[in-house]
Design an enzyme around this catalytic site. Structure first.
Site, PDB file in Angstrom:
ATOM      1  N   LYS A 106       0.838  -1.269   0.083  1.00 60.94           N
ATOM      2  CA  LYS A 106      -0.190   0.010   0.019  1.00 60.94           C
ATOM      3  C   LYS A 106       0.881   1.239  -0.040  1.00 60.94           C
ATOM      4  O   LYS A 106       1.865   1.343   0.722  1.00 60.94           O
ATOM      5  CB  LYS A 106      -0.757   0.060   1.239  1.00 60.94           C
ATOM      6  CG  LYS A 106      -1.905   1.148   1.311  1.00 60.94           C
ATOM      7  CD  LYS A 106      -2.807   1.045   2.528  1.00 60.94           C
ATOM      8  CE  LYS A 106      -3.754   1.882   2.814  1.00 60.94           C
ATOM      9  NZ  LYS A 106      -4.641   1.815   3.835  1.00 60.94           N
ATOM     10  N   SER A 183      -9.443   1.760   2.994  1.00 57.49           N
ATOM     11  CA  SER A 183      -8.487   2.279   1.943  1.00 57.49           C
ATOM     12  C   SER A 183      -7.576   1.332   1.241  1.00 57.49           C
ATOM     13  O   SER A 183      -7.036   1.898   0.219  1.00 57.49           O
ATOM     14  CB  SER A 183      -8.013   3.443   2.973  1.00 57.49           C
ATOM     15  OG  SER A 183      -7.285   2.836   3.857  1.00 57.49           O
ATOM     16  N   SER A 207      -9.798  -0.776   7.275  1.00 52.19           N
ATOM     17  CA  SER A 207      -9.128  -0.611   5.792  1.00 52.19           C
ATOM     18  C   SER A 207      -8.306  -1.624   5.618  1.00 52.19           C
ATOM     19  O   SER A 207      -7.838  -1.998   4.460  1.00 52.19           O
ATOM     20  CB  SER A 207      -8.334   0.404   5.862  1.00 52.19           C
ATOM     21  OG  SER A 207      -8.838   1.808   5.754  1.00 52.19           O
TER      22      SER A 207
END
Length: 524
Positions: A106, A183, A207
């Site tokens: 990420k 996210s 997330s």
């Protein structure tokens, strides 16, 4: 010229003979163990493995089904793979337990050799001075960062993954009209579509577990303090943590083994001292549900607040737990839960936490403050109010009148949950990660059904999600296991046993095995 030609011919010969038995179809859903077995047998090199994933990324991420999961492919991935292959050839041993394994990261984890944008156009040129603690750990273990993945900008949304650094939404490989959640949706979509072997996400409210559930993956939100946050762009440090997003429990455990541990740069990790085993792999027991006491937490899922097919899947999952030998306690309650969760004051932590993060990027950081980013206007319009509100609140979070109340509520919730679990003697609580299937992209009106925010983030207790099955034209659903602080060994045992008893996951149809005309030959 002649020497160069001989080198090319030799390289082609090596590749042809040294990996000829590994077929691209074997890459589909391949685990760390399977890939390492192929490497040890001389059927696969790290270079070939990286190239196989790069081919899939090229075919499916920005064309074809247009998953749009990745911000940046690592331009040095093949170079690192060559280095690892050379070391293995010279020594006959792997450099570590993730030797040659491509990882999707990420893009809020600091990487010293690539930009770390946090999804923000304003940070497009931000190359941190050093790796995040977790990134250093996985590199030392031999992992190759193959790509940095998209996220909800500043990790602000659990509903979708859209950012100013990458045009368009990340799309769910099981139905590209639907959301990946957020996210860490880019990581989850990429892992589900086989753009890498394993993935790293972060979780403030939902997330890791949200995207994992929506992509039929395994997602671990560990106990707060088990994994360092040093070098991860923050949203709210009271809740933030990193963790694995993988296709199997075993791979998630392999990754957790590497990233868990104390870090002087993150004092919260002092809590993990004496609370983590040498390895979590010892708890991978396919019979781990036999005699286990599982508490059903129906407060988060009722026929009135759930999609009927997801509700049916959850009840089926309870039967599956029973068939695997668990004692299911239906149900466990915390009567004050709704009252507590409605009583929290909203106190932004972003201004303080993010400004400290920027300060640690050193003199070459493109911005020195959140206000500077706001003035640049280089961010997605959807987060403008969040950024403005955070920057306008100049009090430190602890100076707010509601801070002490929030801390007391968190302590009360921890106490009540432990009391409920202890009084019923359960090893873990279970509930659907979402009570509804993935929403259509852009739909913010129908219920998202997330249950991820209610228990784990405000308490800091661990929560793992595993595939629970599919509904509505192959839309995934996840079952969440919630445990006591540092009960990761128990959760690993329970989740692995459930996964092995059910094998619910299957890959999406939008990203099949590549035909021959879309593959490239890797070179050493």
């Amino acid at each position: 010229m002649k020497r160069r030609l001989l080198l090319v011919l030799f390289t082609a010969l090596v590749v042809t003979t040294y990996g000829q038995s590994f077929k691209p179809k074997q890459l589909r859903e391949a685990t760390v163990d399977q890939l390492h077995t192929a490497m040890r047998a001389g059927k696969l090199t790290a270079v070939q493995l990286v190239q196989l994933y790069l081919d899939r990324i090229e075919a499916y991420d920005k064309q074809g089904p247009f998953i749009n999961a990745l911000i940046m492919v690592n331009p040095k991935a093949l170079t690192e793979a060559r280095r690892l292959d050379s070391l293995y050839k010279a020594t006959g041993t792997f450099v570590g337990p993730l030797h040659g394994i491509p990882v999707i990261v990420k893009d809020n984890y600091n990487t010293a050799d690539m930009p770390t944008t946090n999804g923000t156009l304003a940070m497009k040129t931000s190359i941190p001075p050093r790796d995040a603690f977790v990134i250093k750990r996985i590199r030392d273990a031999g992992a190759i960062i193959i790509a940095k993945s998209n996220l909800a900008e500043f990790a602000t949304s659990g509903h979708f993954s859209v950012s100013s650094i990458l045009p368009g939404y990340s799309r769910n490989p099981y139905d590209t009209r639907r959301t990946t959640a957020g996210s860490s949706g880019g990581t989850a979509a990429a892992v589900a579509a086989d753009f890498g072997t394993i993935g790293l996400g972060t979780d403030t409210g939902s997330s890791i577990r949200g995207p994992s559930s929506h992509q039929s993956l395994v997602g671990f939100r560990p106990t707060l303090g088990l994994v360092s946050r040093d070098g991860i762009a923050p949203l709210a440090m009271t809740n933030d943590t990193g963790g694995p997003i993988c296709r199997t429990v075993e791979d998630a455990v392999r990754l957790l083994d590497i990233i868990a541990g104390q870090d002087e740069a993150d004092t919260v990790t002092q809590r993990s001292k004496g609370n983590s085993p040498v390895s979590y792999r010892q708890f991978l027991d396919k019979n781990g549900l036999k005699g286990a006491r599982i508490g059903v937490f129906r407060q988060l899922v009722t026929p009135k607040n759930a999609d009927p097919q997801v509700y049916a899947l959850f009840n089926k999952a309870l039967d599956e737990l029973r068939m695997a030998g668990a004692i299911v306690i239906d149900s466990v309650r915390v009567p004050e839960l709704d009252t507590i969760n409605k009583s929290f004051d909203t106190i932004p932590q972003l201004r303080r936490d993010f400004n400290l993060y920027l300060a640690n990027l050193g003199p070459n950081a493109p911005h020195k403050s959140l206000r500077s980013i706001i003035k640049s206007r280089q961010f997605h319009p959807s987060i403008e109010k969040t950024l403005l509100d955070a920057d306008a609140d100049t009090l430190s979070p602890e100076a707010h009148k509601g801070w002490a109340k929030n801390m007391a509520l968190r302590a009360r919730l921890r106490q009540l949950l432990l009391r409920a679990m202890d009084s019923t003697g359960v090893d873990a609580l279970v509930y659907p990660s979402f009570s509804y299937p993935p929403r259509l992209i852009g739909d913010l009106n129908t219920p998202s059904g997330t249950n991820n925010n209610a228990l784990s983030p405000p308490t800091g207790f661990p929560a793992f999600t595993v595939p629970m099955g599919f509904t509505y034209n192959d839309l995934p659903a996840g079952l969440q296991f919630f445990g006591r602080p540092f009960s990761e060994p128990t959760l690993v045992r329970l989740c692995y046993a459930y996964e092995q008893a059910t094998h619910h996951r299957h890959p999406p149809t939008t990203t099949p095995v590549l035909p021959k005309n879309k593959r490239k030959m890797a070179t050493m």
